[in-house]
Design a protein around this motif. Structure first.
Motif, mmCIF file in Angstrom:
data_model
loop_
_atom_site.group_PDB
_atom_site.id
_atom_site.type_symbol
_atom_site.label_atom_id
_atom_site.label_comp_id
_atom_site.label_asym_id
_atom_site.label_seq_id
_atom_site.Cartn_x
_atom_site.Cartn_y
_atom_site.Cartn_z
ATOM 1 N N THR A 874 0.828 -1.210 0.000
ATOM 2 C CA THR A 874 0.000 0.000 0.000
ATOM 3 C C THR A 874 0.859 1.254 0.000
ATOM 4 N N VAL A 875 1.881 1.260 0.829
ATOM 5 C CA VAL A 875 2.758 2.434 0.896
ATOM 6 C C VAL A 875 3.458 2.673 -0.434
ATOM 7 N N VAL A 876 3.996 1.610 -1.009
ATOM 8 C CA VAL A 876 4.695 1.742 -2.292
ATOM 9 C C VAL A 876 3.722 2.153 -3.391
ATOM 10 N N LEU A 877 2.524 1.597 -3.357
ATOM 11 C CA LEU A 877 1.516 1.933 -4.368
ATOM 12 C C LEU A 877 1.209 3.423 -4.352
ATOM 13 N N PHE A 878 0.913 3.960 -3.200
ATOM 14 C CA PHE A 878 0.529 5.374 -3.148
ATOM 15 C C PHE A 878 1.731 6.280 -3.386
ATOM 16 N N ARG A 879 2.901 5.823 -3.045
ATOM 17 C CA ARG A 879 4.088 6.610 -3.386
ATOM 18 C C ARG A 879 4.283 6.635 -4.900
ATOM 19 N N LEU A 880 3.972 5.521 -5.528
ATOM 20 C CA LEU A 880 4.118 5.457 -6.990
ATOM 21 C C LEU A 880 3.127 6.390 -7.680
ATOM 22 N N ILE A 881 1.883 6.360 -7.263
ATOM 23 C CA ILE A 881 0.906 7.202 -7.965
ATOM 24 C C ILE A 881 1.175 8.684 -7.709
ATOM 25 N N LYS A 882 1.802 8.983 -6.580
ATOM 26 C CA LYS A 882 2.199 10.378 -6.360
ATOM 27 C C LYS A 882 3.340 10.755 -7.294
ATOM 28 N N LYS A 883 4.240 9.815 -7.533
ATOM 29 C CA LYS A 883 5.343 10.090 -8.453
ATOM 30 C C LYS A 883 4.842 10.320 -9.875
ATOM 31 N N THR A 884 3.733 9.701 -10.217
ATOM 32 C CA THR A 884 3.168 9.883 -11.558
ATOM 33 C C THR A 884 2.308 11.134 -11.643
ATOM 34 N N ASP A 885 2.325 11.958 -10.591
ATOM 35 C CA ASP A 885 1.448 13.134 -10.513
ATOM 36 C C ASP A 885 -0.014 12.722 -10.608
ATOM 37 N N CYS A 886 -0.274 11.497 -10.116
ATOM 38 C CA CYS A 886 -1.636 10.971 -10.043
ATOM 39 C C CYS A 886 -2.328 10.980 -11.401
ATOM 40 N N LYS A 887 -1.595 10.582 -12.407
ATOM 41 C CA LYS A 887 -2.191 10.469 -13.734
ATOM 42 C C LYS A 887 -3.170 9.302 -13.732
ATOM 43 N N VAL A 888 -4.401 9.580 -14.068
ATOM 44 C CA VAL A 888 -5.466 8.586 -13.963
ATOM 45 C C VAL A 888 -5.394 7.630 -15.153
ATOM 46 N N THR A 889 -5.318 6.342 -14.829
ATOM 47 C CA THR A 889 -5.268 5.298 -15.865
ATOM 48 C C THR A 889 -6.318 4.242 -15.545
ATOM 49 N N LYS A 890 -6.290 3.158 -16.310
ATOM 50 C CA LYS A 890 -7.294 2.099 -16.129
ATOM 51 C C LYS A 890 -7.228 1.503 -14.732
#
Length: 1442
Positions: A874-890
């Motif tokens: 969970t921690v790594v997941l949310f850190r990753l989506i923050k790194k992507t600037d929360c670009k919404v994908t599928k």
């Protein structure tokens, strides 16, 4: 030297063979006496013999071995300098002893020791004469060492000295003087000792150690040897049949003669080997010797000789080759013959051993050699390395290899699978390749994947490791294989991640390397060829579209492509396609591309059939053979003359046709296992009688063809996979394409940026497989260290994907991580038996000590808090989506599921947008309700037997079940994890994203809306409002009409409470302002108008701002709603509620002052009514005023004052509308008196302050009116002031402020008098009289009312003066005069009822007659006026109603 001579001589005399005793020994020891005395007997020609009295045997005093030492001693005694003596003369006696089989092992050992000393002490050195010959003789003696056999230990001691001496000579600088033959002899001798199992283990090991040193020395010389001139391919070695000579060095069994006398010291055999003839000018050893040495080793490792050599021998040979490659690997490609041995025989035998043997020792040695060759010579042996790796992959994972059908060079095969131990050894050896170089896979990718004619070896390698990394691979291998393979994957990922970190500039700033462009072409080409192999016609068109051929309709172009790129094509499909009747021209052009010059028919046919497989139909085969025969004959311009003694052969087309058919049939007959009786040469000749231009083919020609086919089958492509025939054919093709001379391959000269460019392409090709593998292993991992490392690698994958902008892979990674959290499907793990947890954990809210906020314990919170893997994911997941600037994908649908799971378990605050809520005045969203709420505070760390027992007892009580300490600790861990991921920040970042991201996210929000059921009813409404509020906020940011309309359609979910529905209406109002659907606006307004008023009264604050925003300047529906009665109806309802009135008044103030044009005739009355509703709120001030009279301000009056001020502001704003009513569009709309009426309405407000303010406002308004046709002076009284006076006379009005209305009445009368006097000259006809009389009537009415309220004195005082002033003014302007008898009489009659004394002041001498007459007239006029009043009242009511 002399000492050594005497030592050996003494030892020899003590031997049994030469031993004597007594006087005979003294007298017979002639070897002790040397010098001039010997000349006497020699000059006399005498010889002495001595008979042994003991046995009568004849003893020969002449001992050549002893004599040689005596002679050497004499020479040494006479010499002044050792270097003046020939070195061979110095060593000859010692060498004879070493080679003599008649000496004992002890004497031989002494001689060996002496030789060793001579070399060590530089007695034999570069200063010695005839050094080369001496060295050659030394080696010869050592390699032919003989002595009498004794016990094995003694013999081995001697041979160990021989080995040590040979090793020291070869290692010494003197070895450069040794010729090829001598080196070869040393090698063979040592190898014999090392490989002879009859020898002792110690001796063999010593020989092996010596061979390692000798090998190192020999191959070290390679760098000093001049490379060979270019050698033709036919001169290169093609077959090696080198054998080791018989091992006969060392001890020999010597039997004494019948007489018991010893044999001569040197046998005949020794005499024949006494010396090795040399000319003293031998060339030092060179490449010939090295080739021979390597050839011996190759023959030892060859699988064809596996029964001639023991396994240990082959292992030893492999280790020596490994040493050779390690020492001279970089020099080998410079020498064609040596390189041929390595590239062909060594590589082939290694591959055969690796793919066939399961012997651990042999396999380990072969693998070690393979890795050494790959590391040192890999780039020079690309084809060999590629084939070897491919077969290794297939032997470990045959199923995976079948799926990866590349078809390049037909390397796919059905290699038999290996046992588990062998597979582990294979994988472990491969691990060396990536361990030693962090860029191994990238270099492999450059060398193979980016080369057009090679397979995608790097991607295959990584996919292979990914398969082996999975835990289930241990079922077919060993438990060690998955971690080894996984280490390779992790090192690959880590290497790429480290390289991108070290980059100083963006990799995209540099131009792409040409090989990357080739890789792109190759990828496209493979797609085309795959299509071609499946559907040839479509494939040819695809090749044209891709630019690989110019025209699909040009047979020459297509034929050229098939000819040059046949390696990648399916040979069966190609053969069938070429043989079709419609493709005859294509087939002809294809065959015309072959060069059959100076080849026999079988040789030409063999070349042709390598490119495609013959089809099955006879007609198709016939067509191919016909065109082949035609091409073959056309290229044979001159007869083929192999040998002048042989008849030349020049067949015609028909002859070649028949012969070709016969060769195909012969190939089948000789090599088909189902054929029991194979065709013989005579049978073959007999079958071809008369087909050679009407004659027979020459016997030699057919014999050549027959034996060629018999010895080497024509391998049909894609047949015989996995057999020796297939392997031999593949290897032959591999070597033939490699060429005889291989130039040195330079190291890859690439910058770090270019390496990273290749990293990107490779990683992009394999990233999905890597992600799936890491996730699969992560799921099965149980050790925290492994789990952490795997997650670290997943994080590195994410960094790489982000750096190289691999958006699809990032999405895949996000989805995989979301699944690892176990929050997407709400599946939680089962506790172990020792966990102190309940089977069912209800959602319970509890307060614990040292925590300000209550926590909610749930099954999800407990299990998640105990799952380290889920928290880490969970921690790594949310850190990753923050790194992507929360670009919404599928994959964000899974992110939303996680958020909702946390939300449903009370772990997320639903109020993400508090600023939005405050601005719109929305109440905070409530958290999801727990099942139980425990209000008491629970202490922590209350563990032990008593606590457990207490918890057990509570389970049977009626109280809510209390969570255990373990459950609370797990929940706290979950809370900390959820705080660390900072969910609100995710939504904040998304809100700042692109419009596309916002649209996609809104769609996901709508898709995630829950449905009502028994399972969801606990959180259904709260979650629905939570999602819809986020959607509304994003729509407001987005301002996309389609998205807004989509959200509006979802804002009417079922099973929502009235409070929730009201919030949804607020959402609709906000969105309809940004939308464009009129129907939505009207429907929402209608729904709000019909909504429950009590609910609006309590929860309406959230509606007001959205409702007012619908009519602001930016709203598209502003004009329509301002003219919508329902809208004003809703606003009037809100205005009637005290807390909302202020906002509405501000809204209306803005309209009046900033947008007065929005007030139109159609909404003017509604506007006035709304203001009147707000003004009426001040009525509550009467309560304050009346209570203040009693308590003298003892209570807080702030609330009342605020309301009074609000009413006054509303009245003031109403007055401001006087400017609006003057606009042109209001003319003729019968709205002239509305403003006066609205102000007049507040003049009888129960609150005195409000009434007073209203009267003042009314006075200002009325006195400032411009009289015209629509607004007359009479109308002001008839429709405004008289109705006001009428209201002030009503009992129900007066009762609201009994003490204060008298003053209001007087003030109103004062206002009326001022207005009357102001507009007196603007009345028409009888209007002044009628108004005046009406005023007097109201005076009378008010006077009567004042009497009933006992306020007549106050009224008289104020009214008297007011009336007196009016009369004086009216008299002065002639309105009221005696001339107007009727009016005069009526007026004074009404005045006398109130103020009888007033007439005496204003009219002291009244006319009695006139008075009487006036009384009569008044009576008559009163009746008329009464009738007229009735009619006027009726008209006035009708107008007011309108």
């Amino acid at each position: 030297m002399i000492n050594e001579c005497m030592t050996i001589s003494s030892a020899m005399r003590k031997m049994t063979r030469w031993s004597q005793s007594g006087v005979a020994a003294i007298l017979g020891a002639g070897d002790l006496f040397t010098g001039e005395d010997d000349a006497i007997t020699n000059n006399l020609g005498l010889s002495s013999t001595i008979a042994n009295s003991n046995n009568g045997a004849r003893v020969t005093n002449h001992n050549p071995l002893l004599s040689s030492f005596l002679q050497l001693r004499s020479i040494l005694m006479e010499a002044k300098n050792l270097y003046d003596i020939d070195s061979l003369t110095l060593l000859q006696p010692f060498l004879l002893v070493i080679k003599s089989s008649s000496t004992s092992g002890h004497i031989t050992s002494l001689a060996l020791t002496s030789i060793s000393k001579f070399l060590t002490y530089d007695i034999i050195s570069y200063n010695s004469k005839n050094l080369q010959s001496t060295l050659i003789q030394i080696i010869s003696s050592l390699t032919h060492c003989r002595f009498e056999a004794a016990d094995q230990n003694s013999d081995d001691t001697v041979l160990l000295k021989v080995l040590r001496l040979l090793e020291s000579i070869i290692e010494s600088p003197l070895s450069v003087m040794l010729p090829n033959e001598v080196i070869s002899e040393v090698v063979q001798t040592c190898l014999k000792l090392a490989c002879n199992k009859k020898r002792s283990e110690v001796l063999r090991k010593a020989a092996e150690m010596a061979m390692v040193s000798i090998t190192y020395r020999i191959f070290s010389q390679l760098k000093d040897i001049e490379p060979e001139e270019e050698i033709a391919s036919e001169e290169l070695p093609t077959n090696l049949e080198t054998k080791l000579p018989e091992d006969n060095i060392g001890g020999t069994d010597i039997k004494p003669s019948a007489t018991g006398a010893p044999k001569d010291s040197i046998s005949e055999e020794d005499e024949t080997e006494e010396t090795v003839p040399t000319n003293g000018d031998e060339e030092p050893f060179d490449i010939v010797c090295i080739n021979e040495f390597l050839g011996i080793l190759i023959s030892m490792i060859s699988p064809t000789n596996q029964y001639q050599h023991m396994e240990s021998t082959r292992v030893f040979a492999l280790s020596l080759i490994n040493t050779a490659v390690e020492v001279a690997g970089q020099e080998i490609p410079k020498h064609p013959t040596l390189f041929t041995l390595v590239s062909d025989f060594v590589s082939k035998h290694i591959l055969q051993i690796i793919t066939t043997t399961d012997s651990p020792a042999l396999l380990q040695a072969a693998l070690q050699l393979f890795t050494t060759v790959a590391i040192v010579l890999g780039r020079s042996l690309k084809s060999q390395f590629e084939l070897t790796l491919t077969l290794i992959f297939q032997s470990i994972l045959p199923e995976a290899s079948k799926k990866q059908n590349d078809n390049i060079k037909s390397t796919s095969t059905n290699v038999s699978t290996r046992n588990a131990t062998s597979k582990e050894m294979l994988v472990e050896s491969l691990s060396l390749l990536w361990t030693r170089s962090p860029v191994f896979f990238t270099h492999l990718f450059i060398d193979y994947d980016c080369e057009f004619d090679r397979s995608d070896l790097a991607t295959k390698f990584i996919e292979f490791l990914c398969r082996l990394s999975l835990p289930e691979s241990a079922l077919i291998t060993t438990d060690n294989v998955p971690p080894i393979s996984l280490e390779g994957i992790l090192s690959f990922i880590s290497g790429i991640n480290d390289r991108i970190k070290s980059l100083s500039k963006d990799v995209n700033d540099s131009p792409l390397h040409s090989l990357i462009q080739d890789r792109s072409k190759k990828t496209l080409f493979i797609k085309c060829t795959d299509l071609l192999n499946d559907k040839p016609k479509q494939g040819v068109k695809a090749l044209e579209e891709a630019g690989f051929i110019k025209s699909a309709e040009d047979p020459k172009e297509v034929a050229s492509f098939f000819f040059t790129k046949s390696a990648r094509l399916n040979k069966k499909v190609l053969g069938e396609f070429l043989a079709k009747p419609a493709n005859t021209d294509l087939l002809r052009h294809f065959i015309d591309l072959f060069d059959f010059t100076d080849l026999r028919v079988d040789e030409a046919l063999r070349i042709l059939l390598k490119t495609f497989r013959l089809p099955g139909e006879s007609q198709q085969i016939e067509r191919i053979v016909e065109l082949f025969a035609e091409r073959y004959v056309a290229q044979q311009a001159e007869p083929v003359e192999i040998n002048p003694e042989q008849e030349p052969v020049r067949p015609d087309r028909d002859s070649v046709f028949v012969l070709s058919y016969s060769i195909i049939m012969l190939n089948t007959d000789l090599h088909n296992p189902q054929v029991k009786e194979q065709m013989h040469l005579d049978d073959y000749r007999r079958n071809l009688r008369g087909v050679y231009n009407g004659k027979d083919y020459p016997e030699w020609y057919l014999a050549k063809i027959y034996h060629s086919i018999k010895e080497r089958e024509i391998i049909i492509p894609e047949e015989h996979h996995g057999t020796d025939k297939w392997f031999d054919d593949v290897w032959h093709n591999l070597i033939s394409t490699q060429g005889a001379r291989v130039r040195n391959v330079d190291e890859l000269d690439l910058s770090w940026i270019q390496i990273c460019q290749f990293d990107k392409v490779l990683f992009q090709a394999i990233v999905d497989t890597l992600i799936d593998t890491l996730v699969s292993v992560f799921k099965e991992a149980s050790d925290d260290h492994i789990i952490t490392r795997l997650m670290s690698s997943i994080d590195k994958c994410a960094n790489i994907c982000l750096y190289y902008n691999l958006s699809e892979s990032i999405d895949r990674l996000v989805g995989a991580l979301a699944d690892l959290t176990l929050l997407t499907d709400k599946s939680y793990r089962v506790a172990s038996s020792d966990d102190n947890l309940r089977d069912e954990i209800p959602i319970t809210q509890i307060k614990i000590e040292k925590k300000e906020e209550a926590i909610t314990v749930s099954e999800m919170a407990v299990w998640f808090g105990r799952d380290f893997k889920a928290q880490l994911s969970t921690v790594v997941l949310f850190r990753l989506i923050k790194k992507t600037d929360c670009k919404v994908t599928k994959s964000w649908s899974k992110i939303l599921k996680i958020v909702l799971t946390l939300f449903e378990n009370c772990l997320i605050n639903p109020n993400l947008y508090t600023e939005f809520q405050n601005k719109v005045r929305l109440a905070p969203l409530p958290k999801v309700k727990p099942r139980y709420i425990i209000k008491r505070i629970k202490p922590l760390n209350n563990s032990g037997i008593l606590s457990t027992f207490s918890s057990f007892l509570k389970g049977y009580s009626d109280e809510p079940p209390e969570p255990s300490d373990q459950e609370i600790e797990s929940t706290l861990s979950t809370i900390d994890c959820v705080k660390s991921i900072n969910v609100p920040a995710i939504f904040e970042v998304v809100s700042k994203g692109s419009s596309g991201d916002l649209k996609a996210f809104v769609e996901l929000l709508l898709e995630s809306l829950p449905t009502h059921s028994n399972d969801t009813k606990r959180y259904y409404e709260t979650e629905t409002l939570f999602l819809l509020e986020i959607a509304v906020c994003f729509c407001l940011l987005l301002e996309d009409k389609d998205t807004i309309n989509a959200v509006i359609t979802r804002l009417s979910p079922p099973d929502i409470s009235k409070k929730g529905q009201l919030r949804l209406i607020a959402y609709k109002l906000l969105l309809t302002r940004r939308g464009n659907e009129k129907s939505d606006v009207k429907a929402t307004i209608k729904a709000l108008a019909d909504f429950d008023k009590d609910t609006i009264n309590k929860q309406g604050a959230q509606l007001l701002q959205p409702l007012l925003s619908l009519v602001d300047d930016d709203s598209w529906c502003c004009k329509e709603l301002l003219n919508e009665p329902e809208y004003w109806k809703i606003l009037r309802f809100f205005a009637s509620i005290q807390v909302y009135a202020s906002d509405i008044l501000e809204f209306m103030t803005a309209i009046v002052h900033s947008s007065p044009q929005d007030i139109t005739p159609s909404n003017y009355i509604a506007f006035l009514g709304l203001l009147d509703e707000i003004s009426s709120l001040g009525a509550i001030g009467s309560q304050f005023e009346q209570e203040g009279e009693k308590n003298l301000g003892s209570q807080d009056d702030t609330y009342f004052k605020d309301l009074v001020e609000l009413s006054k502001r509303s009245i003031a704003l109403t007055s401001d509308l006087s400017a609006v009513i003057k606009r042109e569009e209001f003319k003729g709309k019968d709205l002239s008196y509305s403003l006066i009426q609205a102000l007049a309405h507040q003049c009888f407000n129960p609150c005195r302050e409000v009434r007073t303010y209203a009267l003042n406002s009314l006075q200002v308004t009325v006195l400032s009116i411009n009289i015209d046709e629509e607004l007359t002076a009479y109308g002001i009284f008839e429709y405004g002031l008289f109705p006001l006076l009428s209201e002030l006379s009503k009992t129900e009005v007066l009762q609201t402020d009994a003490n204060g209305f008298v003053k209001t009445q007087v003030e109103t009368l004062s206002l009326v008098s001022k207005v009357y006097l102001n507009y007196c000259d603007q009345f028409q006809n009888e209007e002044p009289e009628r108004v005046w009389l009406g005023i007097l009537d109201n005076f009378n009415t008010f006077h009567t009312l004042s009497e009933s309220y006992k306020k007549e004195q106050s009224f008289k005082e104020s009214g008297s003066e007011l009336l007196k002033n009016m009369i004086l003014v009216l008299q002065s302007n002639g309105v009221l005069s005696k001339e107007k008898e009727e009016l005069w009489t009526s007026s004074w009659k009404k005045i006398d009822n109130i103020y009888p004394e007033l007439r005496s002041e204003l009219d002291p001498q009244p006319d009695i007659v006139a008075e009487k007459k006036e009384d009569q007239d008044i009576s008559t006029n009163e009746e008329k006026d009464k009738k007229k009043e009735t009619a006027d009242d009726k008209d006035s009511k009708e107008k007011n109603t309108a």
